[in-house]
Structures are given as structure tokens and as C-alpha cells.
Design a protein around this motif. Sequence first.
Motif, PDB file in Angstrom:
ATOM      1  N   ASP A 120      10.343 -17.218 -20.629  1.00 23.12           N
ATOM      2  CA  ASP A 120       9.116 -17.865 -20.179  1.00 23.12           C
ATOM      3  C   ASP A 120       9.317 -19.256 -19.844  1.00 23.12           C
ATOM      4  O   ASP A 120       8.945 -19.897 -18.903  1.00 23.12           O
ATOM      5  CB  ASP A 120       7.924 -17.577 -21.354  1.00 23.12           C
ATOM      6  CG  ASP A 120       6.494 -18.339 -20.685  1.00 23.12           C
ATOM      7  OD1 ASP A 120       6.656 -19.062 -19.929  1.00 23.12           O
ATOM      8  OD2 ASP A 120       5.627 -17.788 -21.224  1.00 23.12           O
ATOM      9  N   ALA A 121       9.977 -20.143 -20.852  1.00 28.57           N
ATOM     10  CA  ALA A 121      10.081 -21.512 -20.923  1.00 28.57           C
ATOM     11  C   ALA A 121      10.961 -21.815 -19.642  1.00 28.57           C
ATOM     12  O   ALA A 121      10.826 -22.877 -18.950  1.00 28.57           O
ATOM     13  CB  ALA A 121      10.823 -22.158 -22.288  1.00 28.57           C
ATOM     14  N   ALA A 122      12.019 -21.037 -19.410  1.00 28.54           N
ATOM     15  CA  ALA A 122      13.146 -21.099 -18.346  1.00 28.54           C
ATOM     16  C   ALA A 122      12.408 -20.774 -17.023  1.00 28.54           C
ATOM     17  O   ALA A 122      12.650 -21.665 -15.963  1.00 28.54           O
ATOM     18  CB  ALA A 122      14.566 -20.491 -18.869  1.00 28.54           C
ATOM     19  N   ILE A 143       6.445 -31.386 -20.458  1.00 27.04           N
ATOM     20  CA  ILE A 143       7.536 -30.606 -21.247  1.00 27.04           C
ATOM     21  C   ILE A 143       6.828 -29.835 -22.446  1.00 27.04           C
ATOM     22  O   ILE A 143       7.114 -28.717 -22.958  1.00 27.04           O
ATOM     23  CB  ILE A 143       8.412 -31.737 -21.495  1.00 27.04           C
ATOM     24  CG1 ILE A 143       9.422 -32.020 -20.343  1.00 27.04           C
ATOM     25  CG2 ILE A 143       9.468 -30.913 -22.775  1.00 27.04           C
ATOM     26  CD1 ILE A 143      10.196 -33.320 -20.479  1.00 27.04           C
ATOM     27  N   ALA A 144       6.090 -30.800 -23.271  1.00 25.83           N
ATOM     28  CA  ALA A 144       5.505 -30.279 -24.312  1.00 25.83           C
ATOM     29  C   ALA A 144       4.478 -28.948 -24.342  1.00 25.83           C
ATOM     30  O   ALA A 144       4.556 -28.132 -24.934  1.00 25.83           O
ATOM     31  CB  ALA A 144       4.658 -31.422 -25.111  1.00 25.83           C
ATOM     32  N   LEU A 382      14.483 -23.634 -29.657  1.00 25.46           N
ATOM     33  CA  LEU A 382      15.149 -23.242 -28.409  1.00 25.46           C
ATOM     34  C   LEU A 382      14.086 -23.470 -27.140  1.00 25.46           C
ATOM     35  O   LEU A 382      14.693 -24.142 -26.170  1.00 25.46           O
ATOM     36  CB  LEU A 382      15.335 -21.887 -28.587  1.00 25.46           C
ATOM     37  CG  LEU A 382      16.559 -21.409 -27.619  1.00 25.46           C
ATOM     38  CD1 LEU A 382      17.701 -22.293 -27.325  1.00 25.46           C
ATOM     39  CD2 LEU A 382      16.788 -19.826 -27.614  1.00 25.46           C
ATOM     40  N   CYS A 383      12.964 -23.007 -27.278  1.00 26.99           N
ATOM     41  CA  CYS A 383      11.899 -23.263 -26.173  1.00 26.99           C
ATOM     42  C   CYS A 383      11.858 -24.897 -25.934  1.00 26.99           C
ATOM     43  O   CYS A 383      11.796 -25.221 -24.534  1.00 26.99           O
ATOM     44  CB  CYS A 383      10.691 -22.686 -26.381  1.00 26.99           C
ATOM     45  SG  CYS A 383      10.845 -20.917 -26.205  1.00 26.99           S
ATOM     46  N   LEU A 384      11.657 -25.659 -26.716  1.00 30.96           N
ATOM     47  CA  LEU A 384      11.579 -27.175 -26.758  1.00 30.96           C
ATOM     48  C   LEU A 384      12.861 -27.727 -25.890  1.00 30.96           C
ATOM     49  O   LEU A 384      12.782 -28.442 -24.994  1.00 30.96           O
ATOM     50  CB  LEU A 384      11.398 -27.776 -28.025  1.00 30.96           C
ATOM     51  CG  LEU A 384      10.977 -29.299 -27.939  1.00 30.96           C
ATOM     52  CD1 LEU A 384       9.975 -29.711 -27.154  1.00 30.96           C
ATOM     53  CD2 LEU A 384      10.654 -29.834 -29.332  1.00 30.96           C
TER      54      LEU A 384
END
Length: 436
Positions: A120-122, A143-144, A382-384
Motif C-alpha cells: 500500500d505504502a509503495a 509522507i506522514a 517500514l512503511c514510514l
Amino acid sequence: MIVSTLHASMLLVGCFIFLVALRVPVAFALGIATIPVVLLDLRLTPFLIMDRMFQSYNSFILLAVPFFLLAANLMNSGKTTDKLIELARVLTGWMPGGLGQVNVAVSMLFAGISGSSTADAAGCGKILIPAMTKQGYDPRFAIAITACSSVMGVIIPPSILMVVWGGVMSISVGALFLAGAIPGFLIAAALMATVYGYAKVYDYPIAVRPSWADFWHAFKGAALALLTPVFVIGGIVGGIVTPTESAIIAAFYSFVLGCFVYRTISPWQLVDVLYDTGRFASISLFAIGTASVFGWMLSFYNVPRLIVEALTAYEFGVFGTSLLIAALFLFFGLFIDAIPTIIILGTVLFPVASAAGIHPIVFAIIGIVSLAFGLVTPPYGLCLLISAAIGKMNVVHVLRDVVIILIPMVFILLLLILFPEIILWLPKLLMPKSVI
């Protein structure tokens, strides 16, 4: 020589912490930490340890992990994410902080397909972080919110963490999927309220004022992708397929959409998707093996029993024990990947939760939600890390906004601890036999 419980615990935990401090990957650190104890204790042999590691893979349900990862990667490569973003834009883009609201909404939609927060994050971050920055949003906020909204990937069903939890603890994965739905939507609502607050303070613009024609066009484009959670969750809840079979269906359906319906995946891209999926799946499954060995060795020396006796002696009650469980998962999530934490800490705390009268499904959701927050908190986060890399910014500069966004999410976790019926309502309604 026979190693005592105290010495074995000190060796195992001490070696693991030392290796992590040296920045050895957690999956390797867990395996290497067992070597000194094996060498010292005559009752243990390397072959016994290898046997225990391979036994952890003797689980049909774990096959769901690589297939859910494959489905997520196919969705990202097949431009299905773009169609979900377009739908999210017409659904929420008219609200204050439009693109921020879109970010939350698309994470919620993608979570219902992929089961992976990192995917999802990527996938969403590559599109939305540059778009938000271009429209005048503070890059730190972009980003946050991308990182924090991506945690819904392991809370809203289907979820890879729930598959692992169900396999390790012998709990119905279908019931866990249902139990995660309402907490996931509550977290989404908290995130949207936070974006609204940011929009009012910093005067962020709306993204779009859609017409009915725009809505219909976006819905028509994303409709086929939205059928994925219907097949996955509906099949499991209806007793038609197992979690592993549902993951295979999700992967095959994503393949058909990308290669034949949307025609956005070329043969060369498919090779890359399979390679990436194999690489990430092998990392996850290797971590399951080494964590299982580490956890078995703790059990061999009766460490879990001693911890259970120590914690139950204090009689914290249901609420106090739930808070303690959440705090421990939050703490471990700062440093260790979620899957090894489930296998090691989850199996240790499960008897503690049972002794306090906490329902196994409630215990699971409290643990998974707490671990999900660890995906956006340093040093692991990792997502951050993924979102910050996409936004080309140091993680340190984003922490203030991450903390602000996390506060209402933590309140949702406290709400779940106070009112566990929020978690159990859907499983009781649709799968009552699994909640007994």
C-alpha cells in the motif's frame, strides 16, 4: 552440560539484542541467537533445531502469504491502484484537504485487496506523495499521512498478519477478517478527521468537485478490482474456500485483470512481479521459521510459563491485561517485524490473555492493531521508511506529523480495549460458531 532457564533466557535475548544492535536483519538474528544455547546444552542438537524450523512451514495456511503478496504486486503493476485512486478522488476529493482524504480512502480500498501495508505504502505513495506536494501540501504531511494510512493494509481484511496469526494460534482466519473490519473503518474515520483538521489549519484545497458522470466513470473503472474482497472474504465467511484458496483466487483474479482485462502488464513486467513476490515472500517465510525456533527454545526452557505465572499473579483484570498486551506489542513493534513478533510474543501472551478472560479474537485484533502502528514508528517503521524514501526526505523531519496523526489512532486502540464487543460484533453476526 544442561543450561538453566535463567542462563538460556539471558543467552537467547542477549544475543538477539546484540545482533539487532549490530544491524543484523531480524530474521537472521533470531536464528543465530539460538546457536550458543544449542552448543552449550547437551539435550539440543542442530538437527533438532532444523527439524523445528521445517515443522513451522508444515502449514497449508501459510501458503496464503505469498499469494496475497502476489495479488498486491499484480494490482500495483497492473495500474489497478490508479483506478482505485480515481474512485477515491471522486468519493472524498470534495472534502477539505481533498488529496489527503483521497490518500486515506485509497488506502482503505487497497487494504481490502492486498493484505499488505508495505505494498500500500509503495503503490499509493508513488502516485499521491508527488501529487500532494505539487498541489501545495507540506511534503512532511504528505509522507506522514501516506505512511499512517497504509497501516490499514494489515487491519482491514484480508490481512497477511491475520493469516499468520490464525495459523500460529489455531484461530479462524475468517473470524479474524471479520473482526478487523470495524476497527479498520474506525481508524480510517480518525485519519480523515485528522486530515480535516490539517486542512482547516493550513488551508489545504479540495481536490475535485465531481459530477454524477465522474462518479459513474470512476466506479465503472474500479468495479472489477473491488470485487476482489468480495471473492476473498465472502468465500471464507461462506465456507466455500479456505484462506489459502482465497489468496490463490485473489492472485489469479489480479493476474486476469492486469494481463487480459486492463492489459497493463507485459510478459516482462510479469517476470519482475513474480521475482519481487518470491523475494518478499521468502523473507517473510524465513522469518517465520527462525522465529518459530526461537519461540520453541523459550518454551523448551519454560520461559512462557514463568512469564504467565508472574503476570497472572498481579491480577490486572481484563482491562489492565489488555493495556499491558497492547503496550508490549507496541514496544516490540518498534524494533521487530510483525510476523516474528506474533510468533514469539503472541504465543507467550496468549495464555496470559486467556487467564484474564480476554477472548482469543479480541486478543488477536489488539495485537495486530498495535503491531500495525509499529510500521510507522522508528527505528523499524517500514512503511514510514518507504514513504520517506518516495518523498525524498529524512525520516526525522517527518516524525512530528507522524506523532500527531498517530494520536487519534491510538485512541481508537483504547476504544477497542474498553469496548471489545466492537471487535466481536461482526464475527458473532456472520460466523457465530467461531466466536464460542
